[in-house]
Motif scaffolding. Structure first.
Motif, PDB file in Angstrom:
ATOM      1  N   MET A   1      31.074 -46.056 -21.315  1.00 19.08           N
ATOM      2  CA  MET A   1      32.443 -45.909 -20.841  1.00 19.08           C
ATOM      3  C   MET A   1      33.111 -44.750 -21.592  1.00 19.08           C
ATOM      4  N   ASP A   2      34.101 -44.153 -20.978  1.00 16.32           N
ATOM      5  CA  ASP A   2      34.785 -43.003 -21.553  1.00 16.32           C
ATOM      6  C   ASP A   2      35.643 -43.431 -22.742  1.00 16.32           C
ATOM      7  N   GLU A   3      35.263 -42.970 -23.919  1.00 20.78           N
ATOM      8  CA  GLU A   3      35.962 -43.331 -25.143  1.00 20.78           C
ATOM      9  C   GLU A   3      37.091 -42.346 -25.417  1.00 20.78           C
ATOM     10  N   VAL A   4      38.277 -42.876 -25.736  1.00 19.77           N
ATOM     11  CA  VAL A   4      39.403 -42.028 -26.106  1.00 19.77           C
ATOM     12  C   VAL A   4      39.254 -41.652 -27.574  1.00 19.77           C
ATOM     13  N   LYS A   5      39.333 -40.360 -27.842  1.00 20.09           N
ATOM     14  CA  LYS A   5      39.246 -39.853 -29.212  1.00 20.09           C
ATOM     15  C   LYS A   5      40.595 -39.241 -29.575  1.00 20.09           C
ATOM     16  N   PHE A   6      40.799 -39.043 -30.876  1.00 21.08           N
ATOM     17  CA  PHE A   6      42.069 -38.530 -31.368  1.00 21.08           C
ATOM     18  C   PHE A   6      41.812 -37.481 -32.428  1.00 21.08           C
ATOM     19  N   SER A   7      42.560 -36.408 -32.371  1.00 25.19           N
ATOM     20  CA  SER A   7      42.496 -35.408 -33.431  1.00 25.19           C
ATOM     21  C   SER A   7      43.915 -34.960 -33.759  1.00 25.19           C
ATOM     22  N   LEU A   8      44.141 -34.680 -35.040  1.00 31.44           N
ATOM     23  CA  LEU A   8      45.458 -34.262 -35.517  1.00 31.44           C
ATOM     24  C   LEU A   8      45.239 -33.269 -36.653  1.00 31.44           C
ATOM     25  N   ASN A   9      45.908 -32.115 -36.565  1.00 30.66           N
ATOM     26  CA  ASN A   9      45.740 -31.141 -37.641  1.00 30.66           C
ATOM     27  C   ASN A   9      46.806 -31.327 -38.715  1.00 30.66           C
ATOM     28  N   GLU A  10      46.717 -30.536 -39.758  1.00 30.89           N
ATOM     29  CA  GLU A  10      47.629 -30.677 -40.896  1.00 30.89           C
ATOM     30  C   GLU A  10      49.070 -30.311 -40.556  1.00 30.89           C
ATOM     31  N   LYS A  11      49.284 -29.638 -39.425  1.00 34.24           N
ATOM     32  CA  LYS A  11      50.638 -29.269 -39.000  1.00 34.24           C
ATOM     33  C   LYS A  11      51.261 -30.287 -38.056  1.00 34.24           C
ATOM     34  N   GLY A  12      50.548 -31.389 -37.802  1.00 31.62           N
ATOM     35  CA  GLY A  12      51.087 -32.436 -36.940  1.00 31.62           C
ATOM     36  C   GLY A  12      50.860 -32.220 -35.462  1.00 31.62           C
ATOM     37  N   LYS A  13      50.027 -31.273 -35.096  1.00 32.67           N
ATOM     38  CA  LYS A  13      49.683 -31.034 -33.688  1.00 32.67           C
ATOM     39  C   LYS A  13      48.355 -31.709 -33.404  1.00 32.67           C
ATOM     40  N   GLY A  14      48.264 -32.358 -32.255  1.00 34.07           N
ATOM     41  CA  GLY A  14      47.017 -33.040 -31.961  1.00 34.07           C
ATOM     42  C   GLY A  14      46.890 -33.441 -30.516  1.00 34.07           C
ATOM     43  N   GLN A  15      45.932 -34.310 -30.287  1.00 29.05           N
ATOM     44  CA  GLN A  15      45.667 -34.752 -28.936  1.00 29.05           C
ATOM     45  C   GLN A  15      44.841 -36.031 -28.919  1.00 29.05           C
ATOM     46  N   PHE A  16      45.074 -36.793 -27.876  1.00 32.69           N
ATOM     47  CA  PHE A  16      44.189 -37.872 -27.495  1.00 32.69           C
ATOM     48  C   PHE A  16      43.361 -37.278 -26.366  1.00 32.69           C
ATOM     49  N   TYR A  17      42.065 -37.520 -26.373  1.00 37.12           N
ATOM     50  CA  TYR A  17      41.244 -36.907 -25.333  1.00 37.12           C
ATOM     51  C   TYR A  17      40.021 -37.753 -25.029  1.00 37.12           C
ATOM     52  N   ILE A  18      39.474 -37.489 -23.855  1.00 38.50           N
ATOM     53  CA  ILE A  18      38.243 -38.145 -23.423  1.00 38.50           C
ATOM     54  C   ILE A  18      37.216 -37.044 -23.200  1.00 38.50           C
ATOM     55  N   PRO A  19      36.178 -37.034 -24.035  1.00 43.97           N
ATOM     56  CA  PRO A  19      35.160 -35.995 -23.885  1.00 43.97           C
ATOM     57  C   PRO A  19      34.220 -36.290 -22.719  1.00 43.97           C
ATOM     58  N   GLY A  20      33.675 -35.217 -22.181  1.00 42.10           N
ATOM     59  CA  GLY A  20      32.668 -35.329 -21.126  1.00 42.10           C
ATOM     60  C   GLY A  20      31.482 -34.451 -21.476  1.00 42.10           C
ATOM     61  N   ASP A  21      30.545 -34.360 -20.573  1.00 38.62           N
ATOM     62  CA  ASP A  21      29.346 -33.566 -20.818  1.00 38.62           C
ATOM     63  C   ASP A  21      29.656 -32.083 -21.016  1.00 38.62           C
ATOM     64  N   GLN A  22      30.679 -31.596 -20.332  1.00 34.12           N
ATOM     65  CA  GLN A  22      30.997 -30.169 -20.360  1.00 34.12           C
ATOM     66  C   GLN A  22      32.339 -29.884 -21.033  1.00 34.12           C
ATOM     67  N   GLY A  23      32.780 -30.752 -21.913  1.00 34.52           N
ATOM     68  CA  GLY A  23      34.072 -30.575 -22.572  1.00 34.52           C
ATOM     69  C   GLY A  23      34.974 -31.761 -22.281  1.00 34.52           C
ATOM     70  N   LYS A  24      36.267 -31.570 -22.485  1.00 36.69           N
ATOM     71  CA  LYS A  24      37.229 -32.656 -22.274  1.00 36.69           C
ATOM     72  C   LYS A  24      37.475 -32.869 -20.782  1.00 36.69           C
ATOM     73  N   VAL A  25      37.473 -34.141 -20.370  1.00 33.02           N
ATOM     74  CA  VAL A  25      37.787 -34.459 -18.977  1.00 33.02           C
ATOM     75  C   VAL A  25      39.239 -34.884 -18.829  1.00 33.02           C
ATOM     76  N   ALA A  26      39.867 -35.262 -19.963  1.00 32.72           N
ATOM     77  CA  ALA A  26      41.280 -35.647 -19.952  1.00 32.72           C
ATOM     78  C   ALA A  26      41.834 -35.447 -21.351  1.00 32.72           C
ATOM     79  N   GLU A  27      43.121 -35.029 -21.427  1.00 35.74           N
ATOM     80  CA  GLU A  27      43.736 -34.854 -22.723  1.00 35.74           C
ATOM     81  C   GLU A  27      45.236 -35.073 -22.649  1.00 35.74           C
ATOM     82  N   MET A  28      45.770 -35.546 -23.767  1.00 32.83           N
ATOM     83  CA  MET A  28      47.209 -35.737 -23.930  1.00 32.83           C
ATOM     84  C   MET A  28      47.596 -34.995 -25.203  1.00 32.83           C
ATOM     85  N   MET A  29      48.359 -33.926 -25.049  1.00 30.61           N
ATOM     86  CA  MET A  29      48.773 -33.101 -26.178  1.00 30.61           C
ATOM     87  C   MET A  29      50.008 -33.718 -26.826  1.00 30.61           C
TER      88      MET A  29
END
Length: 96
Positions: A1-29
């Motif tokens: 199943m498509d797992e939601v991942k999260f990344s956040l940089n030191e400046k407070g910018k980030g995203q929730f995203y769902i990776p796919g075979d060819q990159g992100k298939v969905a993202e929330m900035m």
């Protein structure tokens, strides 16, 4: 199943995203500043639409906001509409 991942940089910018075979298939900035989490944009690849991926990103973001005692500023139209249509689910985190 498509797992939601999260990344956040030191400046407070980030995203929730769902990776796919060819990159992100969905993202929330997002951006975090102080006690505010601002949702800037949500996007799902056209070929992946209709699978509920944006809703899964929303659920992950809401869980994160609640778990970290953040208030959500919904600049993203998708999130704003969801908050407006279901205020009983989001009033505790929605910064209007």
């Amino acid at each position: 199943m498509d797992e939601v991942k999260f990344s956040l940089n030191e400046k407070g910018k980030g995203q929730f995203y769902i990776p796919g075979d060819q990159g992100k298939v969905a993202e929330m900035m997002i951006s975090i500043s102080g006690n505010d989490l601002t949702v800037i944009h949500t996007e799902v690849l056209p070929k992946e639409e209709g699978r509920g991926l944006a809703t899964r990103l929303l659920a992950a973001m809401v869980d994160y906001a609640r778990g970290n005692h953040l208030k959500v500023i919904a600049l993203c139209p998708f999130v704003h509409i969801q908050f407006k249509q279901h205020p009983e689910q989001y009033n505790d985190i929605w910064k209007k």
